[in-house]
Design an enzyme around this catalytic site. Sequence first.
Site, PDB file in Angstrom:
ATOM      1  N   GLU A 117      46.116  54.752  39.313  1.00  0.00           N
ATOM      2  CA  GLU A 117      44.507  55.131  38.918  1.00  0.00           C
ATOM      3  C   GLU A 117      44.368  56.150  37.859  1.00  0.00           C
ATOM      4  OE1 GLU A 117      42.509  53.012  39.944  1.00  0.00           O
ATOM      5  OE2 GLU A 117      43.278  51.790  41.725  1.00  0.00           O
ATOM      6  N   GLU A 351      36.489  39.186  48.015  1.00  0.00           N
ATOM      7  CA  GLU A 351      37.739  39.652  47.573  1.00  0.00           C
ATOM      8  C   GLU A 351      39.115  38.791  48.092  1.00  0.00           C
ATOM      9  OE1 GLU A 351      38.081  43.945  47.133  1.00  0.00           O
ATOM     10  OE2 GLU A 351      37.470  42.074  45.883  1.00  0.00           O
ATOM     11  N   GLU A 372      36.111  41.646  36.617  1.00  0.00           N
ATOM     12  CA  GLU A 372      36.987  40.573  36.417  1.00  0.00           C
ATOM     13  C   GLU A 372      36.367  39.198  35.773  1.00  0.00           C
ATOM     14  OE1 GLU A 372      39.110  43.793  37.991  1.00  0.00           O
ATOM     15  OE2 GLU A 372      37.544  42.450  38.749  1.00  0.00           O
TER      16      GLU A 372
END
Length: 576
Positions: A117, A351, A372
């Site tokens: 990250e 998810e 996405e």
Amino acid sequence: MPFRLLIPLGLVCVLLPLHHGAPGPDGTAPDPAHYRERVKAMFYHAYDSYLENAFPYDELRPLTCDGHDTWGSFSLTLIDALDTLLILGNTSEFQRVVEVLQDNVDFDIDVNASVFETNIRVVGGLLSAHLLSKKAGVEVEAGWPCSGPLLRMAEEAARKLLPAFQTPTGMPYGTVNLLHGVNPGETPVTCTAGIGTFIVEFATLSSLTGDPVFEDVARVALMRLWESRSDIGLVGNHIDVLTGKWVAQDAGIGAGVDSYFEYLVKGAILLQDKKLMAMFLEYNKAIRNYTHFDDWYLWVQMYKGTVSMPVFQSLEAYWPGLQSLIGDIDNAMRTFLNYYTVWKQFGGLPEFYNIPQGYTVEKREGYPLRPELIESAMYLYRATGDPTLLELGRDAVESIEKISKVECGFATIKDLRDHKLDNRMESFFLAETVKYLYLLFHPNNFIHNNGSTFDSVMTPHGECILGAGGYIFNTEAHPIDPAALHCCRRLKEEQWEVEDLIKEFYSLKHSRQRAQRKTMRSGPWEPPAGPATLSSSENQPREKQPARQRTPLLSCPSQPFTSKLALLGQVFLDSS
């Protein structure tokens, strides 16, 4: 008997009111200008709420109108949002934030940070902002883009990550302490994406700073994963970086693996590296052979190819965009349309989505405003111009505003079935989701430059062309100008030495030719007393750049691991 997916009919769809600019009865596409302004308003509602209620913390908590640190206490949302400000045209705020970050961000802190990250959000965000600084009107220092405060910050952050790579395999631990290196006793289990998602940022950093250590460690990690693939060409989800043995053996394109495949393609394009592309294409064959069913992608056992989880994960929605980068448009559109049906069913992507049952998976019903599917829509719209892709953008704007918007920003959707909200706004909402939406509706943005315009910059290494387009987005949607990688390489010094020798050679050759012509007119030729020199100042020797200090890799160790997929073939889910 081949595995077939039965998708139930009659799915309940979320119906949202359409605003002006949505397709009318005649089927016209959404008005890009209308939705572009709507997206810009979304950005500033979220951004202003962060500044007013959460800065200098990493992220905003929109339900309680306060902030909290999540990934390391970096004022992360500010770093993640910086290049989005420029894409939206706000140069004055970009300039202000650059000053704020220089004054407030410190990486010498006793914090355990995610290597993955920190790389994609902090290093990637700072590199992108550094390369866009001149375009944003920042007064850059002499030597830019080979030097600058944001580049130094990116380099400092990346050096804090290097201890994680010193393992027997060269694959990094998942967590590093920014002050002390890797903690003793850190788990050696790291997800595949956490190992293979460095080449874009680290190669860029090596090219700009002249220190090869970053690109070197990223390439070693990529190669170790490649060498660890199964006999049928698949990789699992989590691996022990000390032994190189797979711990979670589910193979797929989603969570824990996704950006590894993404960086093989984007690294190949950025670096013009045929080997990286060949590696991805081999993986792509195995993925299509073992995980691809009816334009969905399932999870399978990496050694046997048998289906372990017939689910679609929201993180997989990047795949059609990646397919578009290798020119596989037809397959990309078919898969995209499958994913879009899920969005229309719930007003977002859960998810986990059980494909045979056509519904969410227990405890995986949330939608944290991920980018996405919008990312894929942007890529595919650039490739095809299909108005269906604008419709997804319209649906995303309408859904997010109706379900997620609160007084202090936009809240994660905890459950798409009843639209319960969670008290978090991830920094990627401003870095990715809003950015890709805006670029979907803004075909003339400078990011989409086709090479018709560019900037010429003089660097210590000669003339450099920037801003001609072809930007490569890292997995946090931070755009990297590929031309910048050719501005600062140390190889330039060697190239100049060769150029000087060539100039001297041709100068001597021309001098001799002139002397010969003179001799033919006036008498026998005599060799010149010394080597000829150019009258041009270009023949003066260039001052060599001092070699950069290479920080040695420290001894290493990463972060507690809870398997969300399969541990040694057995499926486990979080109990939380």
